[in-house]
Design a protein around this motif. Structure first.
Motif, PDB file in Angstrom:
ATOM      1  N   LYS A  28      19.727  -0.502 -23.091  1.00 36.42           N
ATOM      2  CA  LYS A  28      20.065  -1.637 -22.210  1.00 36.42           C
ATOM      3  C   LYS A  28      18.988  -1.782 -21.122  1.00 36.42           C
ATOM      4  CE  LYS A  28      24.921  -1.940 -23.303  1.00 36.42           C
ATOM      5  NZ  LYS A  28      26.296  -1.563 -22.992  1.00 36.42           N
ATOM      6  N   LYS A  29      18.490  -0.642 -20.625  1.00 38.66           N
ATOM      7  CA  LYS A  29      17.393  -0.675 -19.632  1.00 38.66           C
ATOM      8  C   LYS A  29      16.139  -1.282 -20.242  1.00 38.66           C
ATOM      9  CE  LYS A  29      18.572   3.413 -16.945  1.00 38.66           C
ATOM     10  NZ  LYS A  29      18.301   4.844 -16.924  1.00 38.66           N
TER      11      LYS A  29
ATOM     12  N   THR B 269      15.934  -3.383 -22.724  1.00 41.00           N
ATOM     13  CA  THR B 269      16.127  -4.822 -22.936  1.00 41.00           C
ATOM     14  C   THR B 269      15.815  -5.581 -21.646  1.00 41.00           C
ATOM     15  OG1 THR B 269      17.915  -4.210 -24.432  1.00 41.00           O
ATOM     16  CG2 THR B 269      17.782  -6.522 -23.812  1.00 41.00           C
ATOM     17  N   LYS B 270      16.309  -5.032 -20.533  1.00 42.12           N
ATOM     18  CA  LYS B 270      16.083  -5.657 -19.232  1.00 42.12           C
ATOM     19  C   LYS B 270      14.589  -5.653 -18.912  1.00 42.12           C
ATOM     20  CE  LYS B 270      18.008  -5.330 -14.544  1.00 42.12           C
ATOM     21  NZ  LYS B 270      17.051  -4.536 -13.749  1.00 42.12           N
ATOM     22  N   ARG B 271      13.957  -4.501 -19.147  1.00 40.81           N
ATOM     23  CA  ARG B 271      12.530  -4.359 -18.870  1.00 40.81           C
ATOM     24  C   ARG B 271      11.708  -5.370 -19.669  1.00 40.81           C
ATOM     25  NH1 ARG B 271       9.337   0.747 -18.214  1.00 40.81           N
ATOM     26  NH2 ARG B 271      11.114   1.468 -17.017  1.00 40.81           N
TER      27      ARG B 271
ATOM     28  N   THR C 284      12.699  -8.245 -20.925  1.00 41.01           N
ATOM     29  CA  THR C 284      12.959  -9.599 -20.427  1.00 41.01           C
ATOM     30  C   THR C 284      12.109  -9.846 -19.180  1.00 41.01           C
ATOM     31  OG1 THR C 284      15.162  -9.492 -21.376  1.00 41.01           O
ATOM     32  CG2 THR C 284      14.805 -11.179 -19.692  1.00 41.01           C
ATOM     33  N   GLU C 285      12.032  -8.820 -18.302  1.00 39.55           N
ATOM     34  CA  GLU C 285      11.209  -8.940 -17.091  1.00 39.55           C
ATOM     35  C   GLU C 285       9.722  -9.080 -17.423  1.00 39.55           C
ATOM     36  OE1 GLU C 285      14.251  -6.204 -14.404  1.00 39.55           O
ATOM     37  OE2 GLU C 285      12.309  -5.366 -15.019  1.00 39.55           O
TER      38      GLU C 285
ATOM     39  N   PRO D 213      12.100 -12.526 -23.292  1.00 39.26           N
ATOM     40  CA  PRO D 213      13.551 -12.585 -23.196  1.00 39.26           C
ATOM     41  C   PRO D 213      14.254 -12.173 -24.480  1.00 39.26           C
ATOM     42  CG  PRO D 213      12.559 -14.785 -22.916  1.00 39.26           C
ATOM     43  CD  PRO D 213      11.443 -13.803 -23.021  1.00 39.26           C
TER      44      PRO D 213
ATOM     45  N   THR E 289      18.375 -10.238 -25.802  1.00 42.34           N
ATOM     46  CA  THR E 289      19.632  -9.629 -25.355  1.00 42.34           C
ATOM     47  C   THR E 289      19.898  -8.365 -26.178  1.00 42.34           C
ATOM     48  OG1 THR E 289      20.981 -10.841 -26.943  1.00 42.34           O
ATOM     49  CG2 THR E 289      20.626 -11.895 -24.785  1.00 42.34           C
ATOM     50  N   TYR E 290      20.704  -7.499 -25.599  1.00 40.68           N
ATOM     51  CA  TYR E 290      21.079  -6.257 -26.282  1.00 40.68           C
ATOM     52  C   TYR E 290      21.852  -6.586 -27.559  1.00 40.68           C
ATOM     53  CZ  TYR E 290      23.242  -1.756 -27.102  1.00 40.68           C
ATOM     54  OH  TYR E 290      23.663  -0.586 -27.694  1.00 40.68           O
TER      55      TYR E 290
ATOM     56  N   TYR F 109      13.441  -2.562 -31.715  1.00 38.18           N
ATOM     57  CA  TYR F 109      12.830  -3.419 -30.688  1.00 38.18           C
ATOM     58  C   TYR F 109      11.558  -4.057 -31.220  1.00 38.18           C
ATOM     59  CZ  TYR F 109      15.817  -2.223 -26.783  1.00 38.18           C
ATOM     60  OH  TYR F 109      16.890  -2.114 -25.950  1.00 38.18           O
TER      61      TYR F 109
END
Ligand code: AMP
Ligand code: MN
Ligand code: MN
Ligand code: MN
Length: 292
Positions: free
Chosen positions: A114-115, A117-119, A121-122, A126, A128-129, A146
């Protein structure tokens, strides 16, 4: 001229239960078709595929070995912290410690993913999990998934570019996982009746001296086998690792690290074409297993 039949095996493979594309049954069926005499399933940090694998083995009359491949961190005076892999062969898939530990590892993997995925996107990619899990078909996704999602979304041209630029250790999208120590993995495998094997020591960005020092150290910590044959070894590497095996009293193991379509160019049993792991390796491993 008399023809001698050489019996070949594969003691390192992955199914859809980790990051391969074949089901456990398909691995057994392909091994049978290729005339292999035995095959082990060694999915990353999980035992989910082993019931099906065992059943398929019985159905095809093929010798199957229940296995796992644990990721761990190795650190010593001669090597900075590296992720290494430890294959367990002949593990008990119902062992409570292994079931509990793999459950914890999975929970930590999900948190890390989840971390990541966020990284990503940043970083301007973009995603989503949920998309990641949909692609994998389960929630024990790895960096391989990934990389495949990045390709699918057109962010990179192929999986290699994804690893080289983003997912390899210390690259921008890499988030480390919490992993057990080598001693913990060795103990877990042994306590479940299995044999711990140091996997592909040439893949850890170590020179010959560092590999030998690690092998010596891990042997003292209870490691029993080492992969002396592996898809990507060249002749020199196979020679070096075989020498280490003999010098430190390691049992010999070997396998392709088959991932189906997720590792293009690596076939079950034959690796890149010239892999040939003899059944005698399994005889040695089974002798040790019987002494336990
Ligand atoms: P994870 O368990 O999520 O850290 O992902 C590790 C998986 O990524 C491994 O099992 C390999 O299949 C794959 N992998 C790791 N490094 C590379 C690399 N440099 N190139 C391609 N695949 C890799
Ligand atoms: Mn893998
Ligand atoms: Mn590995
Ligand atoms: Mn593997």
């Amino acid at each position: 001229m008399s023809e001698q039949k050489i019996n070949l095996i594969d003691l390192h493979t992955h199914s859809v239960n980790s990051d391969g594309t074949y089901t456990p049954s398909q691995i057994v069926s392909e091994a049978h078709e290729k005339g292999l005499k035995a095959v082990a399933l060694t999915d990353h940090d999980c035992v989910f595929g082993l019931d099906e694998f065992e059943r398929a083995g019985q159905e095809y009359g093929l010798e199957t070995i229940n296995g796992i491949e644990f990721a761990s961190y190795y650190e010593s005076q001669v090597s900075k912290k590296k992720e290494i892999h430890i294959v367990g062969l002949f593990i008990d898939k119902n062992d409570k410690t292994i079931l509990d530990k793999t459950k914890t590892i999975l929970e930590q993997r999900i948190e890390r993913n989840k971390k990541m995925t966020k990284r990503l996107t940043e970083l301007g990619f973009p995603m989503t999990y949920e998309e990641l899990c949909a692609l994998a078909g389960h929630n024990h996704c790895s960096r391989t998934h990934y990389a495949l999602l990045m390709v699918k979304k057109g962010y990179v041209k192929d999986k290699n570019e994804a690893f080289a630029k983003y997912f390899a250790n210390n690259m921008p999208a890499y988030v480390p996982r919490i992993l057990p120590t080598p001693s913990e993995c060795i103990e877990m495998i042994k306590n479940s009746g299995g044999i711990p094997i140091l996997a592909h020591p040439t893949l850890y960005w170590m020179n010959d001296e560092q590999i030998e020092s690690m092998a010596k150290d891990l042997r003292q910590k209870g490691m029993e086998g080492i992969e002396v044959m592996y898809s990507t070894y060249n002749t020199r590497q196979q020679y070096i690792i075989s020498n280490i095996a003999e010098k430190y009293g390691y049992l010999k193991s070997g396998g392709s690290d088959f991932h189906g379509l997720n590792k293009a160019g690596i076939s079950l049993g034959t690796g890149k074409g010239n892999l040939a792991v003899p059944y005698e390796f399994l005889v040695g491993l089974k002798e040790r297993k019987e002494k336990k």
